[in-house]
Design an enzyme around this catalytic site. Structure first.
Site, mmCIF file in Angstrom:
data_model
loop_
_atom_site.group_PDB
_atom_site.id
_atom_site.type_symbol
_atom_site.label_atom_id
_atom_site.label_comp_id
_atom_site.label_asym_id
_atom_site.label_seq_id
_atom_site.Cartn_x
_atom_site.Cartn_y
_atom_site.Cartn_z
ATOM 1 N N ARG A 258 46.939 -37.258 58.137
ATOM 2 C CA ARG A 258 45.783 -38.125 57.887
ATOM 3 C C ARG A 258 44.612 -37.800 58.809
ATOM 4 O O ARG A 258 43.457 -37.711 58.382
ATOM 5 C CB ARG A 258 46.216 -39.583 58.090
ATOM 6 C CG ARG A 258 45.154 -40.608 57.800
ATOM 7 C CD ARG A 258 45.574 -41.985 58.320
ATOM 8 N NE ARG A 258 46.967 -42.287 58.063
ATOM 9 C CZ ARG A 258 47.421 -42.858 56.952
ATOM 10 N NH1 ARG A 258 46.572 -43.211 56.015
ATOM 11 N NH2 ARG A 258 48.706 -43.099 56.790
ATOM 12 N N CYS A 333 45.726 -53.067 33.923
ATOM 13 C CA CYS A 333 46.025 -54.429 33.456
ATOM 14 C C CYS A 333 46.939 -55.135 34.454
ATOM 15 O O CYS A 333 48.055 -55.560 34.121
ATOM 16 C CB CYS A 333 46.659 -54.388 32.074
ATOM 17 S SG CYS A 333 45.582 -53.693 30.817
#
Length: 382
Positions: A258, A333
């Site tokens: 990272r 959704c």
């Protein structure tokens, strides 16, 4: 005329990546080496950029190893991961990995069996899950129940196996206890603890380590992009600390992911609609957590900026909000498809583009790309 597709892409600045990683590596003291933890971003373009800058790659699967070898046949590779299969071990040994990081006694026996059958020898480090306590960080990888490493009470059995099994050579220890640590001082304290632990094991077991791997765990401050981990201050202190390490430790390895690649990536996504529901202003974008899962994975509001776009189809209403908190959501959704929550924006409209910064690590790589079968974003490397 077909409808224009909304903006949705990852962009990676390879020049910025080269500059950043070059400075990181150059600041390391003698004996310290930086490996890139590929799990953060394994795009071939990222790997080709990093290969000449770092000491090698750290992989955690056979698939990552294949990607590493596709970039360069001779790049040094360290093989980790808590659940290696015999097939992956064989793949690793056939590919000539530099070392395997071993997480259990059973794994040692499996490595021995594969190495013996291939007529080779595997250099290994024992990954130890220390008892702690450790400085605070976002993720604890040791000092509490996790699936990683060998717990300290089981270390004598593991050392005996590593020293006695055919086809295996014990080169040292691997210690990775924190993830996303933002404090240079705390990280130096942790490395001093590692020094004391390993020198104690050397005396206890009659060992002389060649290599000590201190893992990664250096973080990115997503809450304040201007207050990142102070690498120069850390490496200045590291230089003094390394002077206290035994001279026979020829190599102290870091495995950062990272920290190396996050800043080079941006996730850009177009605003499809702006609306209010039950007192909350929602900004709906083309994309979401199926492309960029990091925000929901870490339960944070990911930093972003708004790029205004003036073009808008004539005759269509253009909803907008200004000076109020907004929640940015994707096209899935599910109410969990949230990229940022309750963040005040100066102004945002349908048709503008939201740019999520520091998206170069653990973004596309950890996302559920095909949920609802939406199109994938573009990936642009420049």
């Amino acid at each position: 005329m077909s409808a224009r597709e909304p903006v949705c892409r990852y962009t990676y600045d390879l020049g910025e990546l080269t500059t950043h990683v070059g400075k990181v590596v150059a600041a390391l003291p003698e004996r310290c080496r930086m490996f890139y933890a590929m799990k953060a971003n394994s795009a071939p373009e990222i790997l080709r950029t990093l290969a000449p800058l770092v000491a090698g790659f750290e992989v955690a699967s056979g698939g990552e190893l294949t990607k590493a070898r596709a970039v360069a046949d001779d790049v040094p590779v360290l093989f980790g991961g808590p659940a290696k299969t015999p097939g992956e071990i064989e793949h690793a040994l056939r590919c000539g990995v530099e070392r395997l990081h071993v997480e259990s006694v059973l794994e040692l026996h499996q490595i021995s069996a594969v190495a013996t059958s291939l007529g080779c020898r595997a250099d290994v480090l024992l990954r130890v899950n220390l008892a702690g306590p450790f400085p605070p960080a976002t993720l604890a990888m040791a000092g509490r129940p996790t699936q990683f490493g060998i717990e300290e009470p089981a270390l004598p059995e593991a050392v005996r196996a590593a020293r006695g099994l055919p086809g295996v050579r014990l080169a040292g220890f691997h210690l990775h206890s924190l993830s996303n640590n933002l404090s240079p001082g705390a990280h130096l304290e942790m490395l001093a603890l590692y020094r004391d632990k390993v020198t104690g094991w050397e005396e206890r077991f009659g060992l002389r380590c060649e290599v000590v791997n201190v893992g990664g765990g250096i973080g990115v401050n997503y809450a304040d992009l201007d207050a990142q981990f102070d690498w120069p201050a850390f490496t200045e202190g590291l230089g003094r600390l390394v002077d206290t390490f035994p001279a026979h430790w020829r190599e102290i390895d870091f495995e950062c992911g990272r920290f190396l690649v996050a800043a080079c990536g941006t996730y850009e996504t177009e605003v499809l609609d702006v609306k209010r529901n039950h007192g909350v202003h929602y900004v709906l974008v083309r994309g979401g957590t199926h492309h960029f899962r990091l925000p929901v994975s870490w339960q944070h509001s990911h930093p972003f900026r708004v790029r205004p776009v003036e073009a808008w189809p004539a005759g269509l209403p253009r909803p907008e909000v200004a000076g109020v908190p907004v929640t940015i959501v994707g096209e899935l959704c599910t109410p969990k498809d949230v990229l940022a929550r309750d963040v005040v924006v100066e102004r945002i409209r349908a048709g503008d583009v939201v740019e999520f910064q520091y998206a170069g690590a653990y973004g596309w790589e950890i996302s559920h790309h095909d949920f609802l079968s939406h199109p994938h974003p573009e990936h642009v490397f420049a």
